[in-house]
Motif scaffolding. Structure first.
Motif, PDB file in Angstrom:
ATOM      1  N   ARG A  92      42.903  34.844  39.355  1.00 61.26           N
ATOM      2  CA  ARG A  92      44.133  34.864  38.553  1.00 61.26           C
ATOM      3  C   ARG A  92      43.910  35.619  37.244  1.00 61.26           C
ATOM      4  O   ARG A  92      44.751  36.419  36.828  1.00 61.26           O
ATOM      5  CB  ARG A  92      44.585  33.420  38.287  1.00 61.26           C
ATOM      6  N   HIS A  93      42.768  35.379  36.598  1.00 62.40           N
ATOM      7  CA  HIS A  93      42.442  36.085  35.353  1.00 62.40           C
ATOM      8  C   HIS A  93      42.370  37.590  35.587  1.00 62.40           C
ATOM      9  O   HIS A  93      42.938  38.375  34.808  1.00 62.40           O
ATOM     10  CB  HIS A  93      41.109  35.561  34.814  1.00 62.40           C
ATOM     11  N   LEU A  94      41.698  38.015  36.642  1.00 66.83           N
ATOM     12  CA  LEU A  94      41.539  39.443  36.917  1.00 66.83           C
ATOM     13  C   LEU A  94      42.840  40.078  37.383  1.00 66.83           C
ATOM     14  O   LEU A  94      43.112  41.248  37.067  1.00 66.83           O
ATOM     15  CB  LEU A  94      40.435  39.654  37.951  1.00 66.83           C
ATOM     16  N   LEU A  95      43.658  39.337  38.137  1.00 69.45           N
ATOM     17  CA  LEU A  95      44.972  39.851  38.545  1.00 69.45           C
ATOM     18  C   LEU A  95      45.840  40.092  37.316  1.00 69.45           C
ATOM     19  O   LEU A  95      46.511  41.129  37.203  1.00 69.45           O
ATOM     20  CB  LEU A  95      45.656  38.874  39.494  1.00 69.45           C
ATOM     21  N   ASN A  96      45.832  39.130  36.399  1.00 70.45           N
ATOM     22  CA  ASN A  96      46.604  39.299  35.166  1.00 70.45           C
ATOM     23  C   ASN A  96      46.069  40.455  34.321  1.00 70.45           C
ATOM     24  O   ASN A  96      46.830  41.212  33.709  1.00 70.45           O
ATOM     25  CB  ASN A  96      46.577  38.008  34.342  1.00 70.45           C
ATOM     26  N   GLU A  97      44.755  40.580  34.294  1.00 71.85           N
ATOM     27  CA  GLU A  97      44.113  41.622  33.498  1.00 71.85           C
ATOM     28  C   GLU A  97      44.438  43.013  34.021  1.00 71.85           C
ATOM     29  O   GLU A  97      44.704  43.942  33.239  1.00 71.85           O
ATOM     30  CB  GLU A  97      42.600  41.390  33.514  1.00 71.85           C
ATOM     31  N   ALA A 114      41.462  38.062  47.509  1.00 75.03           N
ATOM     32  CA  ALA A 114      42.311  37.201  46.691  1.00 75.03           C
ATOM     33  C   ALA A 114      43.638  37.903  46.474  1.00 75.03           C
ATOM     34  O   ALA A 114      43.704  39.136  46.424  1.00 75.03           O
ATOM     35  CB  ALA A 114      41.639  36.902  45.350  1.00 75.03           C
ATOM     36  N   GLU A 115      44.708  37.101  46.329  1.00 75.20           N
ATOM     37  CA  GLU A 115      46.025  37.693  46.149  1.00 75.20           C
ATOM     38  C   GLU A 115      46.937  36.772  45.364  1.00 75.20           C
ATOM     39  O   GLU A 115      46.719  35.544  45.304  1.00 75.20           O
ATOM     40  CB  GLU A 115      46.663  38.010  47.507  1.00 75.20           C
ATOM     41  N   ASP A 116      47.937  37.368  44.746  1.00 72.89           N
ATOM     42  CA  ASP A 116      48.985  36.618  44.066  1.00 72.89           C
ATOM     43  C   ASP A 116      49.875  36.014  45.140  1.00 72.89           C
ATOM     44  O   ASP A 116      50.457  36.724  45.960  1.00 72.89           O
ATOM     45  CB  ASP A 116      49.773  37.569  43.171  1.00 72.89           C
ATOM     46  N   ALA A 117      49.991  34.670  45.140  1.00 72.40           N
ATOM     47  CA  ALA A 117      50.798  33.989  46.155  1.00 72.40           C
ATOM     48  C   ALA A 117      52.211  33.692  45.666  1.00 72.40           C
ATOM     49  O   ALA A 117      52.996  33.068  46.384  1.00 72.40           O
ATOM     50  CB  ALA A 117      50.114  32.685  46.577  1.00 72.40           C
TER      51      ALA A 117
END
Length: 275
Positions: A92-97, A114-117
């Motif tokens: 989640r941190h890296l997706l937001n980043e 990993a993915e945004d669900a």
């Protein structure tokens, strides 16, 4: 293989405090620090009275092959090849980043997707479960679906070893006593995580957790995955299951390409360790 550089200096260590359903972590961005601390510093940080307190510590490392490499440690400073909830938190941190919708993260267990669900949830593929005795690993060649231990538990590997018991009422188990006895069972040469499962229906279970090297935790991604794999192999549930842990709910889906885990994450605060 990329290796983490363990740095034994005592301070300072910038960190993020995160949790997934109360399963809490200290996360160190080794892309900025050049690596992570040694085992003595990790154990000091883990102390909930004199340190920061956490169930596991994770270090984010750079990688030329994937989006990042993750290294996990238990609260006693021992290394762990997998930590599902920490992987979700870091994802989640890296997706937001990055603004990306998907990531590839390398661990000592496997490269994980990993993915945004959506709806603030994060989904991680923890990879296929390990069902062979020698890869879990166990000390001898036996049926992993029925271990020769009182309570008839199941053995599973999810990058770390697991022992799963099925009981009528999880609240009736004195986990403070039950957990350490089985964590250190001689059948598991690397020790094991211990799961106590109460089956509610074909698509729902209640789970209590004793984590190797840590103790009782409010949640655990790898333990939730192992519990569902064990329940499905026994025919007690299907492969898509709602897992109720003390900290909340995880959705586990054992698909052909691996065991997918979906749930919430929280970034609680940032700090600097100067112990």
């Amino acid at each position: 293989m990329e290796q983490q550089q363990n740095l034994d200096r005592h301070a300072p260590w910038p960190f993020m405090k995160m949790h997934g359903l109360g399963n809490d972590f200290v996360v160190i961005d080794g892309r900025k620090t050049g690596g992570g601390p040694g085992s003595a510093v990790i154990a000091a940080m883990a102390d909930r009275h004199f340190g920061v307190g956490f169930d596991q510590l994770a270090v984010i490392l750079p990688s030329d092959q994937v989006d990042a490499r993750l290294v996990f440690y238990n609260a006693d400073g021992s290394i762990s090849a997998a930590c599902g909830n920490a992987t979700r938190c870091i994802a989640r941190h890296l997706l937001n980043e990055s603004g990306a919708k998907t990531l590839r993260l390398a661990t000592d267990h496997a490269v994980l997707m990993a993915e945004d669900a959506g709806n603030g949830l994060t989904r991680v593929n923890m990879g296929p479960p390990v069902l062979d005795w020698d890869r879990i690993p166990l000390a001898q060649d036996i049926d992993t679906l029925h271990l020769p231990i009182d309570g008839d538990p199941v053995a599973t590997g999810m990058g770390n070893p697991h022992m799963t018991f099925f009981v009528p009422d999880v609240s009736a188990i004195h986990l403070e006593h039950f957990g350490p006895i089985h964590e250190n069972h001689p059948l598991y040469p690397q020790r094991t995580n211990v799961e106590i499962v109460q089956v509610v229906s074909k698509d729902e279970i209640i789970l209590r957790i004793w984590e190797r090297g840590t103790g009782i935790t409010w949640a655990s991604g790898s333990c939730s995955c192992a519990a569902v794999v064990a329940a499905a192999r026994r025919g007690l549930t299907g492969r898509r299951v709602k897992v109720n842990v003390p900290g909340g709910v995880l959705e586990i889906d054992w698909r052909e390409d691996g065991v997918w885990m979906t749930g919430p994450t929280a970034h609680v605060f940032d700090g600097v360790w100067r112990g």
